[in-house]
Design a protein around this motif. Structure first.
Motif, PDB file in Angstrom:
ATOM      1  N   ARG A  25       0.829  -1.205   0.000  1.00  0.00           N
ATOM      2  CA  ARG A  25       0.000   0.000   0.000  1.00  0.00           C
ATOM      3  C   ARG A  25       0.862   1.252   0.000  1.00  0.00           C
ATOM      4  N   THR A  26       0.236   2.343  -0.388  1.00  0.00           N
ATOM      5  CA  THR A  26       0.927   3.632  -0.344  1.00  0.00           C
ATOM      6  C   THR A  26       1.093   4.054   1.111  1.00  0.00           C
ATOM      7  N   PRO A  27       2.023   4.958   1.401  1.00  0.00           N
ATOM      8  CA  PRO A  27       2.172   5.449   2.780  1.00  0.00           C
ATOM      9  C   PRO A  27       0.874   6.046   3.333  1.00  0.00           C
ATOM     10  N   GLU A  28       0.121   6.729   2.493  1.00  0.00           N
ATOM     11  CA  GLU A  28      -1.146   7.308   2.934  1.00  0.00           C
ATOM     12  C   GLU A  28      -2.143   6.209   3.309  1.00  0.00           C
ATOM     13  N   ALA A  29      -2.195   5.154   2.489  1.00  0.00           N
ATOM     14  CA  ALA A  29      -3.108   4.037   2.764  1.00  0.00           C
ATOM     15  C   ALA A  29      -2.695   3.300   4.033  1.00  0.00           C
ATOM     16  N   VAL A  30      -1.390   3.171   4.272  1.00  0.00           N
ATOM     17  CA  VAL A  30      -0.898   2.531   5.494  1.00  0.00           C
ATOM     18  C   VAL A  30      -1.369   3.310   6.717  1.00  0.00           C
ATOM     19  N   GLU A  31      -1.250   4.615   6.670  1.00  0.00           N
ATOM     20  CA  GLU A  31      -1.687   5.439   7.801  1.00  0.00           C
ATOM     21  C   GLU A  31      -3.195   5.314   8.021  1.00  0.00           C
TER      22      GLU A  31
END
Length: 156
Positions: free
Chosen positions: A140-146
């Motif tokens: 996942r993207t860093p944004e999706a991880v958060e």
């Protein structure tokens, strides 16, 4: 040199194709795995074999083997923590976690293991202990991880 005499080079083991899980009632257990994880039969049920064989999405087989006596698929690690025998790799761990909780499946607390991903432990009908993992930062993207971490750990 014949094929039989050829020296093994490198890692000869490719993957785990089957896992055997002790259960009291294979059909009841299979229904539980189907309801909670969407598994399907790999082969038709044969009562003479006293087991159900389900197929994971990656093609591996999960054998639910009828067992008599006490069932215990755990073992203590060096400090005494009761370990599970294996970990399932999953995608969209937050949806699976929510689904299992809503189905009243016994699950332990979530763990953010940094580079190893997010994990949680669940138990089947017979008390067998299993681990679930998604290495979210890889998939996942860093944004999706958060966003996933906020969803899963909002009450922590």
């Amino acid at each position: 040199m014949s094929e039989v005499q050829r020296k093994w080079e490198g890692n000869a083991l490719n993957c785990i194709c089957s896992v055997y899980v002790p259960v009291k009632n294979p059909l009841k257990s299979a229904e539980w795995w189907q309801r909670n994880f969407g598994l399907e039969y790999a082969v038709p049920f044969n009562p003479a074999e006293a087991q159900v064989i389900l197929k994971l999405s990656g093609g591996q087989w999960l054998h639910l083997v009828e067992t008599e006596g006490e069932i215990d698929n755990q073992f203590p690690n060096k400090v005494g923590y009761p370990m599970f025998r294996f970990t399932f790799e999953v995608r969209e761990i937050e949806h699976l976690y929510d689904h299992l909780k809503s189905n009243e499946v016994r699950v332990d607390d979530l763990a953010d293991r940094d580079s190893c991903g997010i994990n949680f432990v669940f138990y089947d009908l017979d008390g067998n202990k299993f681990d679930v993992n998604e290495v979210v930062h890889i998939h996942r993207t860093p944004e999706a991880v958060e966003k996933v971490k906020a969803h899963l750990f909002q009450h922590a």
